[in-house]
Write a protein that holds these residues in place. Structure first.
Motif, PDB file in Angstrom:
ATOM      1  N   MET A 203      -5.968 -10.138 -12.867  1.00 23.61           N
ATOM      2  CA  MET A 203      -5.208 -10.259 -11.616  1.00 23.61           C
ATOM      3  C   MET A 203      -5.441  -9.004 -10.774  1.00 23.61           C
ATOM      4  N   SER A 204      -5.659  -9.175  -9.483  1.00 22.73           N
ATOM      5  CA  SER A 204      -6.030  -8.011  -8.673  1.00 22.73           C
ATOM      6  C   SER A 204      -4.884  -7.012  -8.601  1.00 22.73           C
ATOM      7  N   GLY A 205      -5.227  -5.749  -8.602  1.00 23.29           N
ATOM      8  CA  GLY A 205      -4.212  -4.707  -8.522  1.00 23.29           C
ATOM      9  C   GLY A 205      -3.601  -4.352  -9.870  1.00 23.29           C
ATOM     10  N   THR A 206      -3.925  -5.119 -10.911  1.00 19.87           N
ATOM     11  CA  THR A 206      -3.371  -4.816 -12.225  1.00 19.87           C
ATOM     12  C   THR A 206      -4.434  -4.101 -13.061  1.00 19.87           C
ATOM     13  N   ARG A 207      -3.985  -3.086 -13.770  1.00 18.68           N
ATOM     14  CA  ARG A 207      -4.899  -2.386 -14.664  1.00 18.68           C
ATOM     15  C   ARG A 207      -4.118  -2.109 -15.945  1.00 18.68           C
ATOM     16  N   ILE A 208      -4.732  -2.290 -17.073  1.00 16.19           N
ATOM     17  CA  ILE A 208      -4.058  -1.994 -18.337  1.00 16.19           C
ATOM     18  C   ILE A 208      -4.866  -0.940 -19.065  1.00 16.19           C
ATOM     19  N   GLU A 209      -4.190   0.115 -19.452  1.00 18.16           N
ATOM     20  CA  GLU A 209      -4.884   1.206 -20.130  1.00 18.16           C
ATOM     21  C   GLU A 209      -4.393   1.307 -21.566  1.00 18.16           C
ATOM     22  N   VAL A 210      -5.304   1.352 -22.513  1.00 17.35           N
ATOM     23  CA  VAL A 210      -4.939   1.642 -23.905  1.00 17.35           C
ATOM     24  C   VAL A 210      -5.314   3.099 -24.155  1.00 17.35           C
ATOM     25  N   ILE A 211      -4.327   3.893 -24.505  1.00 20.13           N
ATOM     26  CA  ILE A 211      -4.593   5.311 -24.754  1.00 20.13           C
ATOM     27  C   ILE A 211      -5.022   5.435 -26.224  1.00 20.13           C
ATOM     28  N   GLU A 212      -6.316   5.577 -26.399  1.00 23.31           N
ATOM     29  CA  GLU A 212      -6.877   5.438 -27.752  1.00 23.31           C
ATOM     30  C   GLU A 212      -6.361   6.481 -28.731  1.00 23.31           C
ATOM     31  N   LYS A 213      -6.077   7.669 -28.235  1.00 21.44           N
ATOM     32  CA  LYS A 213      -5.617   8.692 -29.195  1.00 21.44           C
ATOM     33  C   LYS A 213      -4.153   8.468 -29.622  1.00 21.44           C
ATOM     34  N   TYR A 214      -3.441   7.573 -28.969  1.00 18.18           N
ATOM     35  CA  TYR A 214      -2.069   7.250 -29.399  1.00 18.18           C
ATOM     36  C   TYR A 214      -1.978   5.920 -30.165  1.00 18.18           C
ATOM     37  N   CYS A 215      -2.913   5.012 -29.907  1.00 26.16           N
ATOM     38  CA  CYS A 215      -2.815   3.672 -30.506  1.00 26.16           C
ATOM     39  C   CYS A 215      -2.983   3.751 -32.018  1.00 26.16           C
ATOM     40  N   LYS A 216      -2.016   3.160 -32.772  1.00 22.74           N
ATOM     41  CA  LYS A 216      -2.096   3.168 -34.232  1.00 22.74           C
ATOM     42  C   LYS A 216      -2.507   1.814 -34.788  1.00 22.74           C
ATOM     43  N   GLY A 217      -2.861   0.904 -33.908  1.00 23.15           N
ATOM     44  CA  GLY A 217      -3.421  -0.369 -34.369  1.00 23.15           C
ATOM     45  C   GLY A 217      -2.427  -1.331 -34.992  1.00 23.15           C
ATOM     46  N   CYS A 218      -1.160  -1.264 -34.582  1.00 27.83           N
ATOM     47  CA  CYS A 218      -0.153  -2.135 -35.208  1.00 27.83           C
ATOM     48  C   CYS A 218      -0.309  -3.595 -34.798  1.00 27.83           C
ATOM     49  N   SER A 219      -0.927  -3.843 -33.677  1.00 26.72           N
ATOM     50  CA  SER A 219      -1.209  -5.182 -33.119  1.00 26.72           C
ATOM     51  C   SER A 219       0.004  -5.914 -32.524  1.00 26.72           C
ATOM     52  N   ILE A 220       1.109  -5.222 -32.362  1.00 22.29           N
ATOM     53  CA  ILE A 220       2.295  -5.855 -31.760  1.00 22.29           C
ATOM     54  C   ILE A 220       1.968  -6.361 -30.350  1.00 22.29           C
ATOM     55  N   CYS A 221       1.277  -5.547 -29.570  1.00 20.74           N
ATOM     56  CA  CYS A 221       0.969  -5.932 -28.177  1.00 20.74           C
ATOM     57  C   CYS A 221       0.109  -7.181 -28.134  1.00 20.74           C
ATOM     58  N   VAL A 222      -0.846  -7.261 -29.044  1.00 15.48           N
ATOM     59  CA  VAL A 222      -1.774  -8.397 -29.087  1.00 15.48           C
ATOM     60  C   VAL A 222      -1.020  -9.669 -29.476  1.00 15.48           C
TER      61      VAL A 222
ATOM     62  N   PHE B  78       3.621   4.422 -27.243  1.00  7.72           N
ATOM     63  CA  PHE B  78       3.347   4.882 -25.866  1.00  7.72           C
ATOM     64  C   PHE B  78       1.852   4.788 -25.574  1.00  7.72           C
ATOM     65  N   ALA B  79       1.188   3.783 -26.184  1.00  7.58           N
ATOM     66  CA  ALA B  79      -0.277   3.735 -26.138  1.00  7.58           C
ATOM     67  C   ALA B  79      -0.822   2.692 -25.178  1.00  7.58           C
ATOM     68  N   ILE B  80       0.038   1.894 -24.562  1.00 10.11           N
ATOM     69  CA  ILE B  80      -0.486   0.915 -23.611  1.00 10.11           C
ATOM     70  C   ILE B  80       0.332   0.980 -22.330  1.00 10.11           C
ATOM     71  N   LYS B  81      -0.391   1.039 -21.217  1.00 12.62           N
ATOM     72  CA  LYS B  81       0.275   1.181 -19.923  1.00 12.62           C
ATOM     73  C   LYS B  81      -0.205   0.082 -19.004  1.00 12.62           C
ATOM     74  N   VAL B  82       0.736  -0.576 -18.357  1.00 14.50           N
ATOM     75  CA  VAL B  82       0.384  -1.601 -17.383  1.00 14.50           C
ATOM     76  C   VAL B  82       0.621  -1.011 -15.998  1.00 14.50           C
ATOM     77  N   TYR B  83      -0.459  -0.911 -15.227  1.00 14.08           N
ATOM     78  CA  TYR B  83      -0.374  -0.382 -13.851  1.00 14.08           C
ATOM     79  C   TYR B  83      -0.285  -1.550 -12.897  1.00 14.08           C
ATOM     80  N   VAL B  84       0.763  -1.588 -12.114  1.00 16.81           N
ATOM     81  CA  VAL B  84       0.873  -2.616 -11.071  1.00 16.81           C
ATOM     82  C   VAL B  84       1.115  -1.899  -9.748  1.00 16.81           C
ATOM     83  N   ASP B  85       0.578  -2.481  -8.634  1.00 17.67           N
ATOM     84  CA  ASP B  85       0.841  -1.757  -7.395  1.00 17.67           C
ATOM     85  C   ASP B  85       1.861  -2.480  -6.519  1.00 17.67           C
TER      86      ASP B  85
END
Ligand SMILES: Cc1ncc(C[n+]2csc(CCOP(=O)(O)OP(=O)(O)O)c2C)c(N)n1
Ligand code: SF4
Ligand code: SF4
Ligand code: SF4
Ligand SMILES: [Mg+2]
Lengths: 272, 63
Positions: B1-20, B56-63
């Protein structure tokens, strides 16, 4: 733009120590959003905890923080509030810390109805020390100290808090992330003792010994057991078997402790 | 979707898969022990991935 959690996190503190999928991090995010939405001043807000994985939480955050002795958070928090009644006081702790070694402090803080918010992260176990059973471990479940199944009956923290005199009692789960900040914010605004019980997950020491093989199994459990109080009225006893009620469970207005104590001080210093 | 960006901060992600697991639109996948954005165009900006990420490893940017 993304939500700015970093504003409240002490620099260099992430990643935190909690295990993959531990709900304590979800609660920490909820606390930040609640504090932010209430507009609390960092320098006039004390986060107090005892000992345990849950009790590590205040150390990550940029407020006045007090990491005390196991089970004693409510007692220290009472001291802070009595000395500085204008301060916002929030206790963050676990089920073991708050209902086993700290059970006495917990019930008496509830009884006094002192104006603070106590978020108790109930993951049904002593996580930090390797999964010994806590007063909140379900009967029959396995812990490192109950390898044949826990014979003890279980505390219902919310009921305990209501019985002891807390004037705002609410419950949610780590799965219901948006409800965490709403309930904590309501608790902060409530004048008197507010208890927010967050049913949490410890995949490492509870989940793997019981039926929950993965973090996702633990999260699904939290999703499945929660029933909003409003919906529960329309359900039969059978349908409610094994469920827990979520939302605001109890709320009343009663004299607050610091205000009552101020009257004692006024009397003792000769005011009429 | 335009204007949306999702960032996974790799050094914080512990791979729990809850977000997925709990993304209602199946936008994310696990790539080993890291969450990865694979169908950004399907994202409805519900924020559930960010809200439930304990790290704190995934951020959703919306404008
Ligand atoms: C006086 C004292 N007794 C025992 C301990 C050991 N101890 C540390 S944390 C803990 C249990 C914590 O459980 P809980 O509050 O549920 O937190 P969790 O780790 O599950 O988040 C215990 C028994 C201690 N630190 N101090
Ligand atoms: S041991 Fe349990 S409570 Fe402690 S950090 Fe790990 S998952 Fe969380
Ligand atoms: S914001 Fe919602 S739809 Fe978008 S990736 Fe996250 S969980 Fe999926
Ligand atoms: S929820 Fe957070 S820590 Fe877990 S896999 Fe997703 S981004 Fe990584
Ligand atoms: Mg615990």
């Amino acid at each position: 733009m993304a939500y700015d959690y970093e504003k409240y996190i002490r620099p260099g503190k992430l990643p935190h120590i909690w295990c993959p999928g531990c709900g304590h991090g979800i609660v920490m995010k909820g606390l930040i959003r609640a504090i932010d939405s209430c507009g609390l001043d960092k320098n006039n807000t004390a986060l107090v905890s005892g000992i345990g994985c849950a009790s590590r939480l205040p150390g990550y955050l940029d407020f006045c923080t007090l990491h005390t002795a196991h089970g004693r958070a409510a007692a220290f928090a009472t001291g802070v509030k009595m000395a500085k009644p204008e301060m916002n006081v929030i206790v963050m702790g676990g089920d073991g810390d708050g209902t086993a070694i700290g059970g006495n402090h917990f019930i008496h803080a509830c009884r006094r109805n002192i104006d603070m918010t106590y978020v108790i992260m109930n993951n049904l176990i002593y996580g930090m020390t390797g999964g010994q059973f806590s007063p909140c471990t379900p009967t029959g479940d396995k812990a490192s100290t109950t390898p044949y199944g826990n014979p003890d009956p279980t505390f219902d923290i919310s009921k305990l808090a209501i019985g002891a005199g807390a004037t705002f009692v609410a419950r949610t789960t780590a799965f219901h992330a948006t409800q965490i900040d709403k309930l904590i914010a309501e608790g902060i605004k409530h004048k008197g003792m507010a208890i927010i019980e967050v049913l949490d997950d410890c995949p490492t020491t509870y989940g793997r010994r019981n039926k929950f093989r993965s973090v996702i199994d633990m999260m699904k459990r939290l999703k499945d057991i929660a029933v909003p109080v409003a919906a529960a009225g329309k359900m039969t006893a059978e349908q409610l078997e094994g469920k827990v009620l979520t939302g605001v469970l109890y709320k009343e207005d009663k004299p607050e402790y610091c205000e009552q104590y101020a009257k004692v001080i006024a009397k003792a210093s000769g005011a009429k | 979707m335009s204007g949306t960006r999702i960032e996974v901060i790799e050094k914080y992600c512990k791979g729990c898969s809850i977000c997925v697991e709990f993304c209602p639109k199946n936008v994310l996948e696990m790539d080993g022990f890291l969450a990865k954005v694979v169908r950004l165009q399907d994202c409805i900006k519900c924020m559930q991935c960010e809200l439930r990420c304990p790290d704190f490893a995934i951020k959703v940017y919306v404008d």
